[in-house]
Write a protein that holds these residues in place. Sequence first.
Motif, PDB file in Angstrom:
ATOM      1  N   CYS A   4       0.839  -1.199   0.000  1.00  0.00           N
ATOM      2  CA  CYS A   4       0.000   0.000   0.000  1.00  0.00           C
ATOM      3  C   CYS A   4       0.873   1.247   0.000  1.00  0.00           C
ATOM      4  O   CYS A   4       1.901   1.294   0.683  1.00  0.00           O
ATOM      5  N   GLY A   5       0.471   2.240  -0.788  1.00  0.00           N
ATOM      6  CA  GLY A   5       1.135   3.537  -0.797  1.00  0.00           C
ATOM      7  C   GLY A   5       0.124   4.640  -0.544  1.00  0.00           C
ATOM      8  O   GLY A   5      -0.943   4.666  -1.175  1.00  0.00           O
TER       9      GLY A   5
ATOM     10  N   ASN B 247      -0.518   8.926  -0.092  1.00  0.00           N
ATOM     11  CA  ASN B 247       0.064  10.236  -0.364  1.00  0.00           C
ATOM     12  C   ASN B 247      -0.226  11.215   0.770  1.00  0.00           C
ATOM     13  O   ASN B 247      -0.896  10.875   1.752  1.00  0.00           O
TER      14      ASN B 247
ATOM     15  N   GLN C 130      -5.017   6.629  -0.658  1.00  0.00           N
ATOM     16  CA  GLN C 130      -4.299   5.463  -1.143  1.00  0.00           C
ATOM     17  C   GLN C 130      -4.096   5.605  -2.647  1.00  0.00           C
ATOM     18  O   GLN C 130      -5.051   5.640  -3.410  1.00  0.00           O
TER      19      GLN C 130
ATOM     20  N   TYR D  87      -1.432   3.739  -4.288  1.00  0.00           N
ATOM     21  CA  TYR D  87      -0.870   2.490  -4.799  1.00  0.00           C
ATOM     22  C   TYR D  87      -1.410   1.335  -3.964  1.00  0.00           C
ATOM     23  O   TYR D  87      -1.487   1.445  -2.730  1.00  0.00           O
TER      24      TYR D  87
ATOM     25  N   SER E 218      -5.350  -3.927   1.015  1.00  0.00           N
ATOM     26  CA  SER E 218      -4.642  -3.061   1.962  1.00  0.00           C
ATOM     27  C   SER E 218      -5.411  -2.875   3.263  1.00  0.00           C
ATOM     28  O   SER E 218      -4.901  -2.246   4.197  1.00  0.00           O
TER      29      SER E 218
ATOM     30  N   HIS F 119      -2.920  -0.144   5.208  1.00  0.00           N
ATOM     31  CA  HIS F 119      -2.948   1.251   4.738  1.00  0.00           C
ATOM     32  C   HIS F 119      -2.680   2.223   5.886  1.00  0.00           C
ATOM     33  O   HIS F 119      -2.090   3.289   5.683  1.00  0.00           O
TER      34      HIS F 119
ATOM     35  N   ALA G 268       1.030   2.295   6.397  1.00  0.00           N
ATOM     36  CA  ALA G 268       1.631   3.186   5.398  1.00  0.00           C
ATOM     37  C   ALA G 268       1.460   4.641   5.803  1.00  0.00           C
ATOM     38  O   ALA G 268       2.377   5.461   5.625  1.00  0.00           O
TER      39      ALA G 268
ATOM     40  N   ILE H 229       5.195  10.272   0.253  1.00  0.00           N
ATOM     41  CA  ILE H 229       4.453   9.015   0.132  1.00  0.00           C
ATOM     42  C   ILE H 229       4.932   8.066   1.229  1.00  0.00           C
ATOM     43  O   ILE H 229       6.121   7.968   1.507  1.00  0.00           O
TER      44      ILE H 229
ATOM     45  N   PHE I 250       4.798   3.993   2.389  1.00  0.00           N
ATOM     46  CA  PHE I 250       4.545   2.639   1.892  1.00  0.00           C
ATOM     47  C   PHE I 250       4.600   1.640   3.045  1.00  0.00           C
ATOM     48  O   PHE I 250       5.374   1.805   4.000  1.00  0.00           O
TER      49      PHE I 250
ATOM     50  N   ILE J 225       9.237  -1.237  -6.344  1.00  0.00           N
ATOM     51  CA  ILE J 225       8.356  -0.113  -6.002  1.00  0.00           C
ATOM     52  C   ILE J 225       9.005   1.207  -6.415  1.00  0.00           C
ATOM     53  O   ILE J 225       8.374   2.054  -7.075  1.00  0.00           O
TER      54      ILE J 225
ATOM     55  N   LEU K 110       2.082  -1.708  -9.433  1.00  0.00           N
ATOM     56  CA  LEU K 110       1.402  -0.787  -8.499  1.00  0.00           C
ATOM     57  C   LEU K 110       0.190  -0.160  -9.158  1.00  0.00           C
ATOM     58  O   LEU K 110       0.190   0.121 -10.358  1.00  0.00           O
TER      59      LEU K 110
END
Length: 332
Positions: free
Chosen positions: A24-25, A27, A32, A34, A39, A198, A201, A271, A273, A292, A332
């Motif tokens: 999970c990425g 911002n 979310q 990515y 997640s 998530h 992350a 970001i 992750f 990634i 991703l």
Amino acid sequence: MGYDILIEETRAGLVENKHFGIICGINEMKKQIYQVGDSQQEVFFRSAAKPIQALPLFLTNIIEKYNITEEEAALFSASHRGESYHINALESLLNKLPVVEEDLFCPPSYPLNIEPREKMIGEGKTKRRLYHNCSGKHIGFVAVCRELGYPVANYWEQDHPLQQHIVQILSTLSEVPISEIKVGIDGCGVPVFAIPLHSMALTYLKFACPDLIDDSGLKDAVVKLTRTLNHQYNMIASEHFICSILLQDPNIVAKGGAQGVYGFGLKNERIGFALKVINGSEEVWPNIVASILEQIDYKNKETIHKLRLLKPSIVKNDSGIEVGTIKETFTL
């Protein structure tokens, strides 16, 4: 459970192993951006929680009060491998702080790295609590208890005020209510926390971007802690480990945990992750993180290059003959 194949290992053209997992990425808008797999899956931090667990100490003036060096302070977040420079710094901490080795709840052990472990065994040295890879964290726990007037006895119990302080910090960073944080027992005996991937992350996003933290004291502690991690990257594991490679990049805050959990944040890209390899493998972390970074077109190609050297895509046998490949299969 929604897991995707992250890595395929082949030998003579046949798939020999598959590593499933989730990524999970998040911002800076806490969106979310990515996702690989589900997640929402709850994941135990394991040692990826160590920077969080060190924050109660960084919220005090213990480092200044006891003249703790930056090298020594990094051990409060470390999964050290028992190299001589780790042990020397740990011994120094015991000399400076109102902590004795018998205070530590982590069990006696030998170092994780093969060379120092075999050297100690060969010299007839016995296991010590100090050699346990979590000993720096436990020294920090005891120091905080003595500084804040908490009882040292049972500092590892879930209802101890120190552990309650830690879970409150985790709730603030992850934005998961305390009532929804699952609690287990980690390998060293202290509470270990599980939250959705998530949210993990998001926690690492805030480590990379502490301006997203509303609490000014906590924000300052995170800045101090992450600066220490970046400056003293080899103290967190040791040379030739993924944490050291990532942390020597001043743009990255990172920490891994047992059973395949890894978290990292990118400061300039803003970001965070988190990832989990379902079979618990740590060996494929470099391949996954390198992929990634490649997929998001990360600017520091040297960091990616170092990750690729750590775990090459070509598999060689004991004689150095190429026998297979390691291939990332996720997008991703």
